[in-house]
Design a protein around this motif. Structure first.
Motif, mmCIF file in Angstrom:
data_model
loop_
_atom_site.group_PDB
_atom_site.id
_atom_site.type_symbol
_atom_site.label_atom_id
_atom_site.label_comp_id
_atom_site.label_asym_id
_atom_site.label_seq_id
_atom_site.Cartn_x
_atom_site.Cartn_y
_atom_site.Cartn_z
ATOM 1 N N LEU A 92 0.828 -1.210 0.000
ATOM 2 C CA LEU A 92 0.000 0.000 0.000
ATOM 3 C C LEU A 92 0.869 1.269 0.000
ATOM 4 O O LEU A 92 0.542 2.251 -0.667
ATOM 5 C CB LEU A 92 -0.965 -0.007 1.188
ATOM 6 N N CYS A 93 1.950 1.252 0.761
ATOM 7 C CA CYS A 93 2.870 2.400 0.753
ATOM 8 C C CYS A 93 3.479 2.590 -0.632
ATOM 9 O O CYS A 93 3.609 3.729 -1.114
ATOM 10 C CB CYS A 93 3.974 2.203 1.795
ATOM 11 N N ILE A 121 0.831 4.117 -2.789
ATOM 12 C CA ILE A 121 0.637 5.529 -2.428
ATOM 13 C C ILE A 121 1.761 6.387 -2.988
ATOM 14 O O ILE A 121 1.515 7.450 -3.580
ATOM 15 C CB ILE A 121 0.514 5.684 -0.891
ATOM 16 N N LEU A 163 1.318 6.736 -6.694
ATOM 17 C CA LEU A 163 0.259 7.690 -7.014
ATOM 18 C C LEU A 163 0.727 9.129 -6.807
ATOM 19 O O LEU A 163 0.385 10.022 -7.591
ATOM 20 C CB LEU A 163 -0.996 7.399 -6.182
ATOM 21 N N ILE A 164 1.491 9.360 -5.758
ATOM 22 C CA ILE A 164 2.028 10.704 -5.504
ATOM 23 C C ILE A 164 2.963 11.117 -6.636
ATOM 24 O O ILE A 164 2.901 12.246 -7.133
ATOM 25 C CB ILE A 164 2.735 10.765 -4.129
#
Length: 91
Positions: free
Chosen positions: A12-13, A16, A19-20
């Motif tokens: 998940l990190c 994330i 996506l950033i």
């Protein structure tokens, strides 16, 4: 179980952070496109100002030509009138 939880949190990190990074590149691309559009708009504004200046000059020229035409017409009329007077006064 703890390893699976750590693995899921790590995934998940990773998602994330991906996506950033994608958001930042999209934002930079958007800013670049906006700057290009601003440049195009400024160029079009400059062209519009030049065209407006040309239109103003052509309008001024039209008015001057109209005034010159009126003066010339009056001069021609007066000259013709004088010629007719001279011709008819001799007869």
């Amino acid at each position: 179980m703890v390893y699976v939880l750590i693995l899921v949190i790590g995934a998940l990190c990773f998602v994330i952070f991906g996506l950033i990074a994608n958001f930042k590149t999209s934002n930079l691309d958007y800013q670049r496109r906006v700057m290009l559009l601003e440049d195009i708009i400024l160029e079009m504004k400059s062209n519009l100002e030049n065209q407006n200046q040309k239109i103003k000059l052509s309008e001024d020229l039209r008015l001057k030509l109209k005034a010159s035409n009126e003066t010339l017409n009056n001069s021609i009329f007066n000259l013709n009138y004088e010629i007719f007077e001279e011709l008819y006064s001799k007869k």
